[in-house]
Design an enzyme around this catalytic site. Structure first.
Site, mmCIF file in Angstrom:
data_model
loop_
_atom_site.group_PDB
_atom_site.id
_atom_site.type_symbol
_atom_site.label_atom_id
_atom_site.label_comp_id
_atom_site.label_asym_id
_atom_site.label_seq_id
_atom_site.Cartn_x
_atom_site.Cartn_y
_atom_site.Cartn_z
ATOM 1 N N GLU A 126 61.060 50.638 6.907
ATOM 2 C CA GLU A 126 59.831 50.287 6.729
ATOM 3 C C GLU A 126 59.147 51.118 5.695
ATOM 4 O O GLU A 126 59.661 52.354 5.586
ATOM 5 C CB GLU A 126 59.018 50.886 8.038
ATOM 6 C CG GLU A 126 57.392 50.345 8.124
ATOM 7 C CD GLU A 126 56.730 50.890 9.455
ATOM 8 O OE1 GLU A 126 55.936 50.199 9.891
ATOM 9 O OE2 GLU A 126 57.137 52.132 9.839
ATOM 10 N N MET A 268 60.922 56.863 13.733
ATOM 11 C CA MET A 268 60.933 55.239 13.220
ATOM 12 C C MET A 268 61.435 54.471 14.320
ATOM 13 O O MET A 268 62.486 54.486 14.901
ATOM 14 C CB MET A 268 61.802 54.866 11.979
ATOM 15 C CG MET A 268 61.934 53.454 11.675
ATOM 16 S SD MET A 268 60.059 52.873 10.991
ATOM 17 C CE MET A 268 60.285 51.273 11.486
ATOM 18 N N GLU A 301 57.184 56.135 19.803
ATOM 19 C CA GLU A 301 58.440 55.289 19.523
ATOM 20 C C GLU A 301 58.581 54.249 20.460
ATOM 21 O O GLU A 301 58.970 52.895 20.259
ATOM 22 C CB GLU A 301 59.414 55.953 18.928
ATOM 23 C CG GLU A 301 59.483 56.900 17.961
ATOM 24 C CD GLU A 301 58.453 56.263 16.645
ATOM 25 O OE1 GLU A 301 58.696 55.372 16.271
ATOM 26 O OE2 GLU A 301 57.718 57.112 16.137
#
Length: 848
Positions: A126, A268, A301
């Site tokens: 990302e 992430m 997450e």
């Protein structure tokens, strides 16, 4: 040429031509330390006869074959794109290339552990970095299935989005793992993690009845510190909470959590393979603030598996909805499903403070931001996208009702599973479940920028009884929207040794002035707290009597959320030059010793340091810094043995030390000549004390090398880089500068910590010599470095501790002379300027 950028218009045009079905990606990780082999087979439909491009950043492209037709890479491949012409209705594209490992935390990051020489890899895609690993249509609304085949060292563990298969061993020390294809997902949440990671496994039963395998991974040299059982426990609590509230079973086949080196962010949300910073592997004692933050991050997450991974934004202007939702969802889950029940106090102390700061920068933007290209989105991982958005969603949930909010979210997941959405898709479901019209709310809260300020207006009679109470709402001139707020007003009186709430009302505030007749006839209290219980997103003001009470008695408020609100109000008034920085210093030093919430202490101590170093009038600064450090030393001595506050006060003292005598105290603590009951000088604390000694000039570069030899780890290397850059002499500063600007060899974490040491406030007198060099390096660095490294340098090396007119004028001159520079670069510099301009205004107020 496009370089590495991609505009929204280009993405929309490409989406109108192309629809992707599948990727087969074969990666060869056995080709040495510099490159890896990448062979991609993409199947997609297209408008017959059309031309488009696919994204790829590679060192060499050996083969491009489109529908059996060979294409010359020398003609078709340039910058970050491969041109594809004469497309058919059904297409098969093969691209074979060598791609580069990185040390920037982008693409496929390669790390060599200094402890044992082992190599570890992980991906970070990302926003636009899967193209650094394989050929891809790099935009979130071109979803596809992804099937990875990976050849790597036989002893390694290899992890991706799908469950890890048994490898095929080749007999030469290598093996190949062939993964099952993923569901239809966006490229930025695909993942590859490979290396000799240690791992432990567990499982849970999903609401669907499926057994979900769980894994926790970490480096060998850190494995002894990784508390996997606790991580599994929080994960199970999160699964239970989210599956119940979302009424949608976990959508992927397994759930691995991997703690990886040199990571740029907290974590992430790769589908089924979440990566985390190793800062969450605690080799030394950490504060409760950090422990709680890890739990919030784990749940953040996990929330993304539904909001972001299952249902994904069409374009990056929807990034806020991904991140704001995960921020809100993780906080409510932490508060309601774990032992960290004061998570909303933490949210106020940290997230809202971040949001209010970001919302007052010249770069502020609506929560629903205009994202024109990839450079725009890179700088938009900010306090608006995360913290303001999360605050506004909290308000939206209260506005429509929490049960109706969750019901709307559940309907949204069911309707849009595995597809891409826009904001209107979510609001439609919330309108259906709540019966409320939300377009007006959205326009005021999501489509306009800026933060409102709420102030009390109070009149009393001769006996101190309130004859009129009103709430005044203002907005900045550039962002004049006046918004509706649901909020509480709390009255607090000093009773003995406590500051106690004696009255509370909840009401709707709208317009420039809202009368509150229900407060007439009540004795004016010692402290009036607007937004009591923190329902609204707005800055609040303390009247003069309330501020005086806060300075004397803030620590006597029993409710931690109310204390956090008062801390925040006092800080906002200071930052806005409506109260003196010296008074803020007094407030903190008198009350922080009684504060029990770790994140509130952590945030407030950071603000105290900023006030002392940049906000008090220049003629007071030296005395204030000495006084602050001295008071922190006394607070550390008075703190409960082994307590969280004791650790925070000791580390804050080390950071604040400003005189030879204070640095000598730091040395005595590090050398264990002075001890604190219950406080161990463990590895990380010893390093923090050494950084302080370096800034004070009490150690040499050789001393730092000796400390690194004793702790030759990745973390030790980061501390050593920070310490050397903190040394208060011109040669050390020049060496630090050269290591960052004249070479691009350093990995991301060393870049970050070197910059942190370079601008240590103790060396402020040396920074003026680098102002000209700073502005000279901006354009070349922006052009030559990856985005992440460029940002670290542009923000981290800005000589903000100078906080003077010369720096302000030089920054203004650069912006005036570089109007054609990339908007994202100009934004970073403009934000730096805003910090100096604010400091100058606060200094002027403090001098009065």
């Amino acid at each position: 040429m496009p370089g590495e950028n991609l505009t929204r218009i280009e993405a929309q045009e490409r989406r109108a031509i192309v629809d992707t079905q599948s990727y087969e990606i074969a990666l060869d990780l056995t080709k040495g330390a510099e490159v890896f082999g990448s062979r991609t087979v993409v199947r997609f439909t297209a408008t017959p006869g059309a031309e488009t491009f696919i994204d790829l950043i590679a060192r060499d492209v050996r083969e491009i074959t489109l529908n059996g037709r060979s294409i010359d890479p020398a003609v078709a491949f340039a910058d970050s794109r491969v041109v594809l012409d004469s497309l058919a209705a059904e297409n098969e594209l093969v691209i074979d290339a060598d791609c580069l490992y990185t040390n920037t935390g982008e693409g496929l990051h390669r790390f060599v552990d200094p402890v044992d020489g082992e190599v570890y890899l992980y991906s970070q895609f990302e926003v636009p970095d899967s193209r650094r690993v394989f050929a891809v249509f790099e935009q979130p609304d071109l979803k596809a299935t992804f099937q990875f085949t990976v050849t790597a060292s036989e002893p390694w563990k290899v992890v991706s989005n799908s469950p890890t298969p048994e490898p095929k061993k080749h007999g030469d020390g290598s093996a190949t793992w062939t993964f099952e294809a993923t569901p239809r997902i966006s490229s930025y949440i695909t993942a590859l993690i490979a290396g000799p990671y240690e791992a432990t496994f567990s499982e849970l039963t999903s609401a669907s009845g499926r057994v979900i395998p769980l894994g926790v991974y970490g480096r060998k040299s850190l494995w002894q510190f990784l508390d996997a059982d606790y991580i599994f426990d929080k994960t199970r609590q999160g699964f239970s909470y989210f599956e119940g509230k979302f009424d949608y079973a976990y959508p992927f086949a397994k759930y691995d959590q991997l703690f990886v080196p040199e990571f740029n962010a907290g974590a992430m949300e790769n589908a089924g393979a979440v990566t985390f910073t190793e800062a969450y592997v605690f080799r030394s004692k950490v504060t409760d603030a950090v422990k709680e933050r890890r739990v919030v991050t784990i749940l953040h997450e996990l929330a993304h598996m539904w909001f972001g991974d299952l249902v994904t934004m069409k374009w990056w202007n929807g990034l806020w909805l991904n991140e704001s939702f995960a921020e809100w969802a993780s906080t409510i889950a932490t508060a309601e499903a774990t032992e960290w029940t004061e998570a909303w106090t933490t949210f106020n102390a940290m997230e809202k403070t971040w949001a209010y700061r970001q919302d007052q920068l010249p770069s502020t933007h609506p929560v629903v931001a205009q994202i024109n290209d990839l450079e725009d989105v890179q700088v938009n991982f900010d306090g608006i996208t995360y913290a303001k958005g999360g605050s506004v969603l909290k308000q939206l949930a209260a506005w429509v009702g929490i049960d109706e909010f969750f019901a709307g979210v559940a309907a949204y997941f069911k309707k849009h599973e595995w597809s891409n959405t826009e904001l209107s898709d979510l609001l439609t479901e919330l309108e259906t479940t709540s019966g409320r019209e939300l377009s007006t709310w959205s326009k005021k809260w999501l489509e306009t920028a800026g933060v409102n300020t709420l102030s009390p207006e109070i009149a009393t009679d001769a006996d101190g009884v309130i004859t009129r109470f009103a709430i005044v709402q203002t907005a900045p001139a550039d962002y004049p929207t006046i918004r509706p707020h649901r909020l509480g007003v709390g009255f607090y009186d000093v009773k003995g040794s406590a500051l106690v709430r004696v009255h509370h009302v909840e009401l709707d505030v709208d317009g420039d002035l809202t009368e509150v007749p229900q407060l007439k006839g009540i004795a004016r209290p010692d402290l009036v707290l607007l937004n009591d219980e923190d329902l609204a997103y707005a800055k609040i003001r303390l009247d003069e009597r309330s501020l005086t009470t806060a300075i004397d008695h803030l620590g006597d408020i029993s409710d931690p959320l109310a204390r956090s609100l008062v801390w925040g109000a006092a800080w906002d008034q200071t930052r806005d030059a409506e109260a003196s920085a010296s008074d803020y210093v007094d407030l903190v030093l008198r009350n922080i010793g009684a504060e029990t919430e770790s994140t509130t202490v952590r945030t407030t101590l950071g603000q105290l340091q900023l006030a002392a170093n940049a906000y008090v009038a220049p003629e007071k600064r030296s005395a204030t810094r000495e006084r602050v450090a001295g008071a922190l030393w006394e607070l550390a001595q008075a703190a409960e043995a082994g307590s969280d506050s004791q650790l925070q006060f000791v580390t804050a003292f080390a950071t604040a030390a400003a005189t030879p005598a204070q640095w000598e105290q730091v040395r005595a603590v590090r050398d264990r000549e002075v001890s604190f009951d219950g406080l161990e000088i463990d590895t990380d604390l010893s390093w923090q004390l050494l950084v302080s000694l370096a800034a004070g000039g009490l150690v040499s570069s050789a001393d730092i090398d000796g400390a690194l030899a004793a702790d030759n780890t990745a973390k030790g290397g980061e501390f050593a880089a920070q310490a050397k850059a903190s040394l208060p002499d011109a040669d050390a500063k020049a060496a630090a500068w050269s290591s960052l600007i004249d070479s691009d060899d350093l990995p991301n974490t060393i870049v970050r910590t070197t910059a942190l040491g370079f601008v240590h406030p103790a060396g402020v007198d040396l920074l003026g010599a680098f102002v000209e060099s700073y502005f000279s390096m901006l354009l070349p660095i922006w052009e030559a470095r990856s985005y992440q490294i460029a940002q670290y340098l542009i923000v981290g090396l800005y000589p903000a501790p100078l906080a003077n007119l010369a720096l302000r004028d030089a920054t203004r001159a650069w912006l005036e002379g570089n109007r054609e520079a990339a908007p994202a670069l100009r934004r970073l510099v403009a934000e730096n300027l805003a910090g100096v301009e604010r400091a100058l205004a606060v200094q002027e107020r403090d001098a009065q």
